[in-house]
Design an enzyme around this catalytic site. Structure first.
Site, PDB file in Angstrom:
ATOM      1  N   CYS A 116       6.285   9.160   2.446  1.00  0.00           N
ATOM      2  CA  CYS A 116       6.575   7.762   2.761  1.00  0.00           C
ATOM      3  C   CYS A 116       6.263   6.815   1.624  1.00  0.00           C
ATOM      4  O   CYS A 116       6.697   5.676   1.637  1.00  0.00           O
ATOM      5  CB  CYS A 116       5.786   7.328   3.988  1.00  0.00           C
ATOM      6  SG  CYS A 116       4.016   7.132   3.696  1.00  0.00           S
ATOM      7  N   GLY A 117       5.502   7.236   0.652  1.00  0.00           N
ATOM      8  CA  GLY A 117       5.153   6.332  -0.439  1.00  0.00           C
ATOM      9  C   GLY A 117       4.116   5.326  -0.003  1.00  0.00           C
ATOM     10  O   GLY A 117       3.337   5.562   0.905  1.00  0.00           O
TER      11      GLY A 117
END
Length: 305
Positions: A116-117
């Site tokens: 997801c960062g």
């Protein structure tokens, strides 16, 4: 040598054959702590390699830097283990005097996943007010015949993916000539984009007007944000965007294309930039497409600031 892939003994099982022990390659995943002036800013899970570009691109997306001379140095920190060894997983960035350090509110004292960062951005207004450039005024128009060649050309340059089957890619194309300016691979889509933006920052190419950012996987809000913060007017992906990504693209004047596969695509925002055939050469040259050192390419000079 960057630790971009690791070997592991595995058991291959085939229902119509016998199980056998063999060796496989896995995409490397290690944490990278990004520090600015000795102060920890974020930790992200990434594939080692092009770490300075990753950190620089991350700082662009956070609105901290916007020009090559804003970053004066970046070094790996020793002493990351009890034995004092350098694991090359802690990178400290020094900013030019006069460049404001990151706001303390940006500090993220948790490890972000490669999936997801750096999550948590939910305000479109905050992105619009922090961006140094507008993409709405970019007059780029890309011929559909040229655009549909980008996914396969991106895939052809994924050297590490060929070994592991487990890496995302981000490629920056000249939207008028179709030249592939740079490609980066990483286990995280957001990291691959940061590496591309960091590459451009180091060459003084921001804002990246007239370019197309092509990504594997889906287009999230965060990837759309990163494109806007780098001045990229056109984001394309082989999969679907999120609803918030489409909202941000529409409100910011960015062209967002999804499901770019074969001879078809879906335009979610900015369809005025997908125009008739311009007669551009679809097989234009490649600059720094692989995982190795950068190569000089005249196409890079056509990206106007």
């Amino acid at each position: 040598m960057p630790r971009i892939a690791a070997r592991r003994r595995v058991t291959r099982i085939d229902l119509v054959g016998s199980a056998r022990r063999t060796e496989d390659h896995l995409a490397a995943e290690e944490p990278l702590e990004i520090r600015v002036g000795g102060r920890s800013l974020a930790v992200t899970m990434r594939t080692p390699g092009h770490d300075v570009e990753l950190a620089a691109g991350f700082l662009v997306s956070e609105g901290v830097v916007s020009a090559a001379d804003h970053v004066v140095a970046a070094r790996y920190c020793a002493g990351a283990t009890d034995e004092g060894l350098n694991t090359y997983n802690v990178l400290d960035v020094s900013l030019r005097a006069g460049v404001a350090p990151p706001d303390p509110s940006l500090e993220r004292h948790f490890t972000t996943t490669s999936a997801c960062g750096v999550c948590g951005k939910t305000s479109i207004d905050s992105v619009r007010t922090r961006s140094r450039w507008t993409v709405a005024e970019d007059d780029l128009v890309v011929a559909p015949e040229l655009l549909v060649t980008f996914p396969e050309r991106l895939r052809e340059q994924q050297v590490v993916f060929d070994q592991t089957g487990g890496l995302h890619a981000a490629g920056l194309f000249d939207g008028r000539t179709g030249a592939l300016l740079v490609l980066r691979e990483d286990i995280g889509r957001h990291n691959a984009v940061d590496k591309v933006v960091g590459w451009a920052l180091g060459r003084g190419l921001l804002p990246l007007r007239g370019t197309v950012l092509m990504v594997s996987g889906r287009s999230s809000f965060e990837l759309t944000q990163k494109a806007i913060m780098a001045g990229i007017p056109f984001l394309a992906s082989v999969s679907a965007p999120s609803s918030l990504a489409a909202d941000l693209a529409h409100d910011s004047g960015l062209t967002l294309v999804g499901f770019l596969r074969g001879t078809s695509m879906v335009v979610y925002a900015g369809d005025e930039r997908v125009g008739p055939s311009s007669g551009s050469g679809a097989g234009a040259g490649t600059a720094d497409a692989g995982s190795g050192a950068a190569h000089a390419d005249p196409a890079a000079q056509r990206v106007t600031a």
